[in-house]
Design a protein around this motif. Structure first.
Motif, PDB file in Angstrom:
ATOM      1  N   LEU A 165       0.831  -1.203   0.000  1.00  0.00           N
ATOM      2  CA  LEU A 165       0.000   0.000   0.000  1.00  0.00           C
ATOM      3  C   LEU A 165       0.869   1.258   0.000  1.00  0.00           C
ATOM      4  O   LEU A 165       0.550   2.244  -0.671  1.00  0.00           O
ATOM      5  CB  LEU A 165      -0.918   0.005   1.228  1.00  0.00           C
ATOM      6  CG  LEU A 165      -2.042  -1.031   1.241  1.00  0.00           C
ATOM      7  CD1 LEU A 165      -2.771  -1.007   2.570  1.00  0.00           C
ATOM      8  CD2 LEU A 165      -3.023  -0.779   0.090  1.00  0.00           C
ATOM      9  N   GLU A 166       1.975   1.195   0.737  1.00  0.00           N
ATOM     10  CA  GLU A 166       2.895   2.338   0.773  1.00  0.00           C
ATOM     11  C   GLU A 166       3.557   2.545  -0.585  1.00  0.00           C
ATOM     12  O   GLU A 166       3.717   3.688  -1.045  1.00  0.00           O
ATOM     13  CB  GLU A 166       3.952   2.098   1.853  1.00  0.00           C
ATOM     14  CG  GLU A 166       4.926   3.249   2.036  1.00  0.00           C
ATOM     15  CD  GLU A 166       5.953   2.963   3.113  1.00  0.00           C
ATOM     16  OE1 GLU A 166       7.126   3.360   2.925  1.00  0.00           O
ATOM     17  OE2 GLU A 166       5.594   2.338   4.131  1.00  0.00           O
ATOM     18  N   GLN A 167       3.929   1.445  -1.233  1.00  0.00           N
ATOM     19  CA  GLN A 167       4.552   1.544  -2.548  1.00  0.00           C
ATOM     20  C   GLN A 167       3.600   2.167  -3.565  1.00  0.00           C
ATOM     21  O   GLN A 167       4.026   2.869  -4.485  1.00  0.00           O
ATOM     22  CB  GLN A 167       5.002   0.164  -3.027  1.00  0.00           C
ATOM     23  CG  GLN A 167       5.835   0.189  -4.297  1.00  0.00           C
ATOM     24  CD  GLN A 167       6.321  -1.193  -4.675  1.00  0.00           C
ATOM     25  OE1 GLN A 167       5.546  -2.147  -4.682  1.00  0.00           O
ATOM     26  NE2 GLN A 167       7.606  -1.315  -4.988  1.00  0.00           N
ATOM     27  N   ALA A 168       2.306   1.940  -3.371  1.00  0.00           N
ATOM     28  CA  ALA A 168       1.293   2.509  -4.265  1.00  0.00           C
ATOM     29  C   ALA A 168       0.876   3.913  -3.841  1.00  0.00           C
ATOM     30  O   ALA A 168      -0.075   4.470  -4.402  1.00  0.00           O
ATOM     31  CB  ALA A 168       0.069   1.591  -4.306  1.00  0.00           C
ATOM     32  N   ASP A 169       1.581   4.487  -2.848  1.00  0.00           N
ATOM     33  CA  ASP A 169       1.296   5.842  -2.358  1.00  0.00           C
ATOM     34  C   ASP A 169      -0.126   5.987  -1.827  1.00  0.00           C
ATOM     35  O   ASP A 169      -0.778   7.024  -2.000  1.00  0.00           O
ATOM     36  CB  ASP A 169       1.540   6.884  -3.466  1.00  0.00           C
ATOM     37  CG  ASP A 169       3.005   6.993  -3.840  1.00  0.00           C
ATOM     38  OD1 ASP A 169       3.857   6.840  -2.942  1.00  0.00           O
ATOM     39  OD2 ASP A 169       3.301   7.228  -5.024  1.00  0.00           O
ATOM     40  N   ILE A 170      -0.598   4.927  -1.160  1.00  0.00           N
ATOM     41  CA  ILE A 170      -1.938   4.959  -0.576  1.00  0.00           C
ATOM     42  C   ILE A 170      -1.872   5.276   0.916  1.00  0.00           C
ATOM     43  O   ILE A 170      -2.751   5.952   1.461  1.00  0.00           O
ATOM     44  CB  ILE A 170      -2.663   3.617  -0.823  1.00  0.00           C
ATOM     45  CG1 ILE A 170      -2.847   3.405  -2.334  1.00  0.00           C
ATOM     46  CG2 ILE A 170      -4.007   3.570  -0.096  1.00  0.00           C
ATOM     47  CD1 ILE A 170      -3.378   2.042  -2.693  1.00  0.00           C
ATOM     48  N   VAL A 171      -0.840   4.791   1.600  1.00  0.00           N
ATOM     49  CA  VAL A 171      -0.673   5.024   3.032  1.00  0.00           C
ATOM     50  C   VAL A 171       0.674   5.679   3.283  1.00  0.00           C
ATOM     51  O   VAL A 171       1.547   5.713   2.410  1.00  0.00           O
ATOM     52  CB  VAL A 171      -0.789   3.705   3.837  1.00  0.00           C
ATOM     53  CG1 VAL A 171      -2.162   3.081   3.685  1.00  0.00           C
ATOM     54  CG2 VAL A 171       0.305   2.724   3.406  1.00  0.00           C
ATOM     55  N   ILE A 172       0.856   6.189   4.501  1.00  0.00           N
ATOM     56  CA  ILE A 172       2.103   6.856   4.864  1.00  0.00           C
ATOM     57  C   ILE A 172       3.186   5.823   5.154  1.00  0.00           C
ATOM     58  O   ILE A 172       2.907   4.642   5.376  1.00  0.00           O
ATOM     59  CB  ILE A 172       1.901   7.764   6.095  1.00  0.00           C
ATOM     60  CG1 ILE A 172       1.502   6.912   7.309  1.00  0.00           C
ATOM     61  CG2 ILE A 172       0.881   8.838   5.820  1.00  0.00           C
ATOM     62  CD1 ILE A 172       1.493   7.677   8.631  1.00  0.00           C
TER      63      ILE A 172
END
Length: 204
Positions: A165-172
């Motif tokens: 999710l972080e790699q997809a810029d969805i979460v911090i």
């Protein structure tokens, strides 16, 4: 000849302390995840709930000794180790924050100070491993291993999902030490599953 009934356990339940600790940790994680507080502030706020490990283990020891006298030495050693490493963690974390904030230490000193809290957490993992090795009750040992496996699966799964999710810029971005926090939270998940399947929580 008279029979003496077992003395009922006195004091608060260990799960009261554990529940409060996990609730506090979950609140801090939620605040950090929503950017309500920054990472360093969240790390400082994590200090207070960790102290609840000590009264929780003490309460568990009282119950174990009340129901099965003479078999509490393993848990007492575990308590001493966890209390020692938890105290070391709190002291070194406070020292690192103080020196980094008020001084401009050299890279060597910053590296040394940053290693100490992590080593303290590693010491807690070692304490749980020693608890498994020293436990003579095979059923309790099995429950403790199950808790550790659930915790490992829970933390690694959370790290994997969050990472993508972080790699997809969805979460911090979350610092790596948070996954140790999730592992300890996973111990609580394992305890609940033990309770559902076997009618007892386990030793950790």
């Amino acid at each position: 000849m008279t029979n003496t009934a077992p003395t009922p356990p006195q004091g608060k339940s260990p799960f009261l302390y554990v529940g409060i600790m996990f609730a506090a940790i979950g609140t801090v994680i939620a605040l950090a995840a929503t950017d309500a507080i920054n990472g360093p502030t969240a790390l400082i706020l994590m200090i207070a709930p960790l102290w609840l490990v000590i009264p929780a283990v003490k309460a568990a020891n009282r119950r174990a000794e009340a129901s099965c006298a003479g078999k509490g030495e393993v848990n007492r050693r575990y308590l001493r180790r966890v209390a020692m490493f938890t105290s070391f963690y709190l002291a070194t974390l406070a020292l690192m924050k103080f020196i980094n904030k008020d001084f401009d230490p050299a890279i060597e000193l910053r590296t040394f100070l940053a290693l100490l809290p992590g080593l303290a957490i590693a010491g807690i993992f070692w304490s749980i491993g020693r608890l498994i090795v020293e436990q003579t009750d095979e059923f309790i040992r099995m429950l403790t291993i199950r808790q550790s496996l659930w915790a490992t699966g829970f933390a690694l799964s959370a790290a994997s999902v969050w990472g993508f999710l972080e790699q997809a810029d969805i979460v911090i971005h979350l610092d790596a030490y948070w996954w140790a926090v999730w592992w300890f939270f996973g111990l609580g998940v394992g305890a609940v599953i033990n309770r559902i399947q076997y009618g007892t929580w386990g030793a950790v």
